[in-house]
Design a protein around this motif. Structure first.
Motif, short mmCIF file in Angstrom:
data_model
loop_
_atom_site.label_atom_id
_atom_site.label_comp_id
_atom_site.label_asym_id
_atom_site.label_seq_id
_atom_site.Cartn_x
_atom_site.Cartn_y
_atom_site.Cartn_z
N ALA A 21 0.83 -1.21 0.00
CA ALA A 21 0.00 0.00 0.00
C ALA A 21 0.86 1.26 0.00
CB ALA A 21 -0.94 -0.01 1.21
N ALA A 22 1.96 1.23 0.75
CA ALA A 22 2.87 2.39 0.76
C ALA A 22 3.48 2.60 -0.61
CB ALA A 22 3.96 2.19 1.81
N ALA A 23 3.82 1.49 -1.28
CA ALA A 23 4.40 1.60 -2.62
C ALA A 23 3.42 2.24 -3.59
CB ALA A 23 4.80 0.21 -3.11
N GLN A 24 2.13 1.86 -3.48
CA GLN A 24 1.11 2.46 -4.34
C GLN A 24 0.96 3.95 -4.08
OE1 GLN A 24 -2.24 0.00 -3.36
NE2 GLN A 24 -1.74 -1.58 -4.87
N THR A 25 1.02 4.33 -2.80
CA THR A 25 0.89 5.74 -2.44
C THR A 25 2.04 6.56 -3.01
OG1 THR A 25 -0.29 5.20 -0.40
CG2 THR A 25 0.79 7.35 -0.50
N LEU A 26 3.25 6.02 -2.95
CA LEU A 26 4.44 6.76 -3.36
C LEU A 26 4.81 6.54 -4.83
CD1 LEU A 26 6.66 6.18 -0.19
CD2 LEU A 26 5.43 8.27 -0.83
N GLY A 27 4.09 5.66 -5.51
CA GLY A 27 4.41 5.40 -6.90
C GLY A 27 5.71 4.64 -7.08
N GLU A 80 4.89 23.66 2.92
CA GLU A 80 4.69 23.65 1.47
C GLU A 80 3.31 24.18 1.11
OE1 GLU A 80 4.80 20.49 -2.30
OE2 GLU A 80 5.36 19.85 -0.27
N ASN A 81 2.30 23.76 1.89
CA ASN A 81 0.94 24.23 1.63
C ASN A 81 0.81 25.74 1.83
OD1 ASN A 81 -0.07 21.70 0.96
ND2 ASN A 81 -0.63 21.21 3.07
N GLU A 82 1.51 26.27 2.84
CA GLU A 82 1.46 27.71 3.07
C GLU A 82 1.99 28.48 1.88
OE1 GLU A 82 3.56 28.52 6.70
OE2 GLU A 82 1.72 28.53 7.89
N VAL A 83 3.11 28.01 1.31
CA VAL A 83 3.66 28.67 0.13
C VAL A 83 2.69 28.56 -1.04
CG1 VAL A 83 5.53 28.64 -1.55
CG2 VAL A 83 6.04 28.29 0.87
N SER A 84 2.14 27.34 -1.22
CA SER A 84 1.21 27.13 -2.31
C SER A 84 -0.04 27.99 -2.15
CB SER A 84 0.82 25.64 -2.38
OG SER A 84 -0.14 25.43 -3.39
N GLU A 85 -0.55 28.06 -0.90
CA GLU A 85 -1.75 28.84 -0.64
C GLU A 85 -1.50 30.33 -0.87
OE1 GLU A 85 -4.97 27.67 0.24
OE2 GLU A 85 -3.93 25.95 -0.60
N SER A 86 -0.29 30.79 -0.53
CA SER A 86 0.01 32.21 -0.72
C SER A 86 0.01 32.57 -2.19
CB SER A 86 1.37 32.55 -0.10
OG SER A 86 2.43 31.91 -0.80
N ARG A 87 0.36 31.60 -3.03
CA ARG A 87 0.31 31.82 -4.48
C ARG A 87 -1.11 31.63 -5.01
NH1 ARG A 87 3.69 27.70 -7.21
NH2 ARG A 87 3.25 28.95 -9.04
N GLY A 88 -1.91 30.85 -4.27
CA GLY A 88 -3.26 30.56 -4.72
C GLY A 88 -3.31 29.64 -5.91
N VAL A 89 -2.24 28.88 -6.13
CA VAL A 89 -2.15 28.00 -7.29
C VAL A 89 -2.13 26.55 -6.83
CG1 VAL A 89 -0.74 27.33 -9.27
CG2 VAL A 89 -0.88 29.73 -8.61
N PRO A 90 -3.06 25.72 -7.30
CA PRO A 90 -3.03 24.30 -6.97
C PRO A 90 -1.77 23.66 -7.56
CG PRO A 90 -5.16 24.92 -7.87
CD PRO A 90 -4.24 26.06 -8.13
N ARG A 91 -1.01 22.95 -6.73
CA ARG A 91 0.21 22.32 -7.24
C ARG A 91 0.48 21.04 -6.45
NH1 ARG A 91 4.75 22.82 -4.24
NH2 ARG A 91 5.99 22.48 -6.12
N GLY A 92 1.39 20.23 -7.01
CA GLY A 92 1.78 19.00 -6.35
C GLY A 92 0.91 17.83 -6.79
N LYS A 93 1.00 16.72 -6.04
CA LYS A 93 0.24 15.51 -6.36
C LYS A 93 -1.07 15.50 -5.58
CE LYS A 93 2.24 11.55 -7.00
NZ LYS A 93 2.97 10.26 -6.77
N LEU A 94 -2.16 15.28 -6.29
CA LEU A 94 -3.49 15.16 -5.69
C LEU A 94 -3.89 13.70 -5.75
CD1 LEU A 94 -6.12 16.42 -4.55
CD2 LEU A 94 -6.89 16.65 -6.93
N ARG A 95 -4.04 13.08 -4.58
CA ARG A 95 -4.44 11.67 -4.52
C ARG A 95 -5.93 11.60 -4.19
NH1 ARG A 95 0.38 12.27 -1.74
NH2 ARG A 95 2.16 11.15 -2.63
N VAL A 96 -6.71 11.04 -5.10
CA VAL A 96 -8.16 10.97 -4.91
C VAL A 96 -8.64 9.54 -5.10
CG1 VAL A 96 -8.57 13.36 -5.60
CG2 VAL A 96 -8.59 11.57 -7.33
N ASP A 97 -9.78 9.23 -4.49
CA ASP A 97 -10.40 7.91 -4.61
C ASP A 97 -11.85 8.10 -5.00
OD1 ASP A 97 -10.26 4.88 -3.88
OD2 ASP A 97 -12.07 5.61 -2.89
#
Length: 331
Positions: A21-27, A80-97
């Motif tokens: 499961a950890a391997a799937q999460t981290l690719g 990391e989220n604080e920096v991203s939020e200050s830019r207001g730009v969605p970035r990084g990996k989004l894991r959804v189910d």
């Protein structure tokens, strides 16, 4: 810190209770995850995990090390989220189910547009029909269909889906014409769907003018997924009851004919995005919520159970929620 990736692998293994499961999460591959943890243990000169063929557990040293590493990674994520939020730009990996049929029919075909609108995002999507532990599986957000009850998850409604009962025109003709009331349906004419893992048959509930009628399907065929049930109905196996998006193409093509549409009062199920309470609705989660909201019909609130008053962002306010165990819809 040259062992940062090994520490991340170790924390994800503990959270997921599994190398796979950890391997799937981290690719990554399970063997690469195992090597990373072994490398970390060798560097520290201490065993962190007790491993058997069937289970994993933390050693005493591993427990303390895990807690400190988990807190450190949480702080890094927050920074990391604080920096991203200050830019207001969605970035990084989004894991959804998402549920399987819903994902295949509605979400996946629209994902290229979502990526085009959010070029700094990558999406890792899992699809299954079991209600998973988002924290344990490392999922940022999940799409759920059905009424929600209190739990450790925050929910935002993004739309609604409608139920439909149908059969092939040939089968309806063979049965002497369409049923006028649910009493005209015999259980053995109704294709059963069951919940994976429990084999519990899903009941059919009809309502008209505050009169309710329930059927427990008992056809010779039963399925765990709606697409197979719809295919069986097209072949003349009986009536099927499912969410409309699963059968809309077949209905439009004349392969299936809806029945008892006047008995569908209240046959609507809310669609919600859920995410863990301890995670703020970051820019990437907000972007996903806004995106999927545009993919579902927005049915009048009086037709469906309410989650609450609409917030200032035009969506229902967050609340603790999870799938109710009673009667999840056949998605």
């Amino acid at each position: 810190m040259n062992n940062f990736s090994d520490i991340v692998a170790f924390v994800r293994v503990v959270e997921a209770h599994s190398f796979v499961a950890a391997a799937q999460t981290l690719g990554m591959s399970p063997s690469a995850i195992s090597k990373a943890v072994s490398r970390l243990e060798e560097r520290l000169g201490a065993r962190l995990l007790n491993r058997t063929t069937r289970s994993l557990s933390l050693t005493d040293l591993g427990t303390g090390f895990y807690e400190r590493c988990r807190e450190a990674l949480a702080q890094l994520d927050h920074a990391e989220n604080e920096v991203s939020e200050s830019r207001g730009v969605p970035r990084g990996k989004l894991r959804v189910d998402v549920p399987i049929s819903l994902g295949r029919k509605i979400i996946v075909p629209a994902l290229p547009r979502f990526i085009e609108q959010n070029p700094e995002l990558t999406v890792q999507m899992s699809m299954n029909d079991r209600v998973i532990d988002l924290v344990q599986e490392g999922i940022d957000a999940a799409l759920r269909v059905g009424n929600l009850s209190d739990s450790s998850l925050i929910a935002r409604r993004v739309g609604n889906l409608r139920g439909v009962t149908c059969a092939s025109p040939e089968y309806i003709e063979r049965m002497g014409g369409p049923p006028r009331t649910p009493e005209d349906l015999k259980p053995e004419q109704c294709i059963a769907m069951f919940r994976p893992g429990s084999n519990q048959i899903r009941e059919w509930m009809f309502r008209k003018d505050n009169v309710e009628h329930t059927i427990i399907p008992a056809a010779p065929l039963s399925f765990s997924d709606p697409e197979s049930a719809v295919a069986a109905a097209i072949s003349g196996a009986g009536f099927v009851r499912t969410l409309d998006f699963t059968a809309e193409a077949q209905i439009a093509a004349g392969l299936l004919q809806p029945v008892l549409e006047d008995w569908n009062e209240g046959a609507y199920w809310p669609v919600s995005v859920v995410y863990p309470q301890h995670r703020q609705p970051t820019a990437k989660i907000r972007a996903f919520i806004e995106f999927v909201t545009g993919l579902f019909p927005q049915i009048a609130p009086e037709r469906i159970p309410a989650l609450g008053a609409t917030g200032t962002d035009g969506m229902p306010p967050p609340r603790s929620a999870r799938m109710t165990a009673g009667a999840p819809p056949p998605v």
